[in-house]
Design a protein around this motif. Structure first.
Motif, PDB file in Angstrom:
ATOM      1  N   LEU A 191      -6.796 -62.288   8.121  1.00  0.00           N
ATOM      2  CA  LEU A 191      -6.779 -62.327   9.401  1.00  0.00           C
ATOM      3  C   LEU A 191      -5.793 -62.983  10.185  1.00  0.00           C
ATOM      4  N   HIS A 192      -5.042 -63.643   9.209  1.00  0.00           N
ATOM      5  CA  HIS A 192      -3.659 -64.249   9.800  1.00  0.00           C
ATOM      6  C   HIS A 192      -4.230 -65.670  10.429  1.00  0.00           C
ATOM      7  N   VAL A 193      -5.026 -66.313   9.784  1.00  0.00           N
ATOM      8  CA  VAL A 193      -5.514 -67.635  10.366  1.00  0.00           C
ATOM      9  C   VAL A 193      -4.810 -68.861   9.624  1.00  0.00           C
ATOM     10  N   ALA A 194      -4.145 -69.690  10.544  1.00  0.00           N
ATOM     11  CA  ALA A 194      -3.607 -70.641   9.822  1.00  0.00           C
ATOM     12  C   ALA A 194      -4.009 -71.601   8.918  1.00  0.00           C
ATOM     13  N   GLN A 195      -5.427 -71.734   8.863  1.00  0.00           N
ATOM     14  CA  GLN A 195      -6.142 -72.555   8.041  1.00  0.00           C
ATOM     15  C   GLN A 195      -6.703 -72.012   6.709  1.00  0.00           C
ATOM     16  N   ALA A 196      -6.148 -70.901   6.606  1.00  0.00           N
ATOM     17  CA  ALA A 196      -6.642 -70.352   5.356  1.00  0.00           C
ATOM     18  C   ALA A 196      -6.491 -71.185   4.022  1.00  0.00           C
ATOM     19  N   TRP A 197      -5.272 -71.861   4.207  1.00  0.00           N
ATOM     20  CA  TRP A 197      -4.973 -72.808   2.831  1.00  0.00           C
ATOM     21  C   TRP A 197      -5.761 -73.799   2.699  1.00  0.00           C
ATOM     22  N   ALA A 198      -6.777 -74.383   3.772  1.00  0.00           N
ATOM     23  CA  ALA A 198      -7.214 -75.672   3.830  1.00  0.00           C
ATOM     24  C   ALA A 198      -8.655 -75.636   2.555  1.00  0.00           C
ATOM     25  N   LEU A 199      -9.292 -74.471   2.430  1.00  0.00           N
ATOM     26  CA  LEU A 199     -10.275 -74.570   1.631  1.00  0.00           C
ATOM     27  C   LEU A 199     -10.215 -74.491   0.308  1.00  0.00           C
ATOM     28  N   PRO A 200      -9.005 -73.497  -0.118  1.00  0.00           N
ATOM     29  CA  PRO A 200      -8.557 -73.462  -1.628  1.00  0.00           C
ATOM     30  C   PRO A 200      -7.995 -74.908  -1.925  1.00  0.00           C
ATOM     31  N   LEU A 201      -7.205 -75.530  -0.952  1.00  0.00           N
ATOM     32  CA  LEU A 201      -6.625 -76.846  -1.536  1.00  0.00           C
ATOM     33  C   LEU A 201      -7.715 -77.780  -1.918  1.00  0.00           C
ATOM     34  N   LEU A 202      -8.757 -78.056  -1.196  1.00  0.00           N
ATOM     35  CA  LEU A 202      -9.562 -78.782  -1.407  1.00  0.00           C
ATOM     36  C   LEU A 202     -10.379 -78.455  -2.748  1.00  0.00           C
ATOM     37  N   ALA A 203     -10.675 -77.063  -3.015  1.00  0.00           N
ATOM     38  CA  ALA A 203     -11.367 -76.807  -4.098  1.00  0.00           C
ATOM     39  C   ALA A 203     -10.502 -76.927  -5.225  1.00  0.00           C
ATOM     40  N   LEU A 204      -9.180 -76.750  -5.245  1.00  0.00           N
ATOM     41  CA  LEU A 204      -8.267 -76.782  -6.358  1.00  0.00           C
ATOM     42  C   LEU A 204      -8.292 -78.604  -6.702  1.00  0.00           C
TER      43      LEU A 204
END
Length: 223
Positions: A191-204
């Motif tokens: 969806l080209h949403v800038a926050q797409a990285w936030a959740l996987p970063l915390l999960a990692l």
């Protein structure tokens, strides 16, 4: 007919970013002031990690079980299913996770982690409570489209990962939250949403901390 490998995730999405976030705006308008209660529950979970006392894990897991069950029904089934035919399956997964968290609330908890893993766990829980509501105005979407712990799936999953790390939850409880993190991140990316990285970063961050802590305990036990 095109070959199956020529398709991407975007070919299967049935909604736009505008439709996706409009659902949060409508839900927030309908459910207010339930947000106050949801955030109070989230702060109670964070307090249980900051000052772990007897029974803290039971309270934390019990509140998380209620949050996952509520998101399954109030958001995924009642709202997200209107734009995504896969939503009932997601809701079923959230229901299973709610049952697992309720089981954790009833069993004897493990001793909480200490040191750096504890600080990481507290950071992840706090991020789930504080970061996601702020992402909406930072992204130019306005406060009405904010995602709140206990009402929206992403911040709920994020805070849960911190709790799982803090109370050394067994690996089966990690599967569904991590799977949701991957699915949500992939969707937001398409969806080209800038926050797409936030959740996987915390999960990692949470998963690596849990793995490192478990490896350290095994090493200490072998000596």
């Amino acid at each position: 007919m095109s070959e199956w490998w020529t398709y991407s995730l975007s070919d299967f999405l049935m909604f736009s970013a505008r439709s996706y976030y409009r659902q949060f705006a409508l839900m927030n308008r309908e459910l207010w002031p339930l947000h106050v209660l949801a955030l109070a529950a989230g702060l109670a979970i964070l307090a249980c990690t900051l000052r772990p006392r007897p029974g803290a894990a039971r309270v934390g897991f019990g509140l998380l079980a209620l949050a996952w069950a509520w998101v399954a029904w109030a958001y995924l089934l009642e709202r997200h299913a209107d734009i995504n035919t896969g939503a009932p399956w997601f809701a079923a997964g959230f229901g299973v996770q709610a049952a697992l968290l309720a089981w954790m609330a009833l069993r004897k908890p493990a001793a909480p982690v200490t040191g750096m893993p504890a600080r990481v766990a507290q950071l992840v829980v706090a991020a789930g409570l504080a970061i996601w509501p702020l992402l909406a105005p930072l992204d130019g979407r306005g406060w009405m489209q904010a995602e709140v712990f206990g009402l929206a799936p992403d911040p709920t999953a994020a805070a849960t990962l911190g709790a799982l790390l803090f109370w050394r939850a067994p690996w089966p409880l990690w599967i569904l939250p991590l799977a949701w993190c991957a699915a949500s991140s992939a969707t937001l990316h398409e969806l080209h949403v800038a926050q797409a990285w936030a959740l996987p970063l915390l999960a990692l961050l949470a998963a690596i901390s849990a793995w490192a802590g478990a490896a350290g305990r095994r090493s200490s036990g072998a000596q």
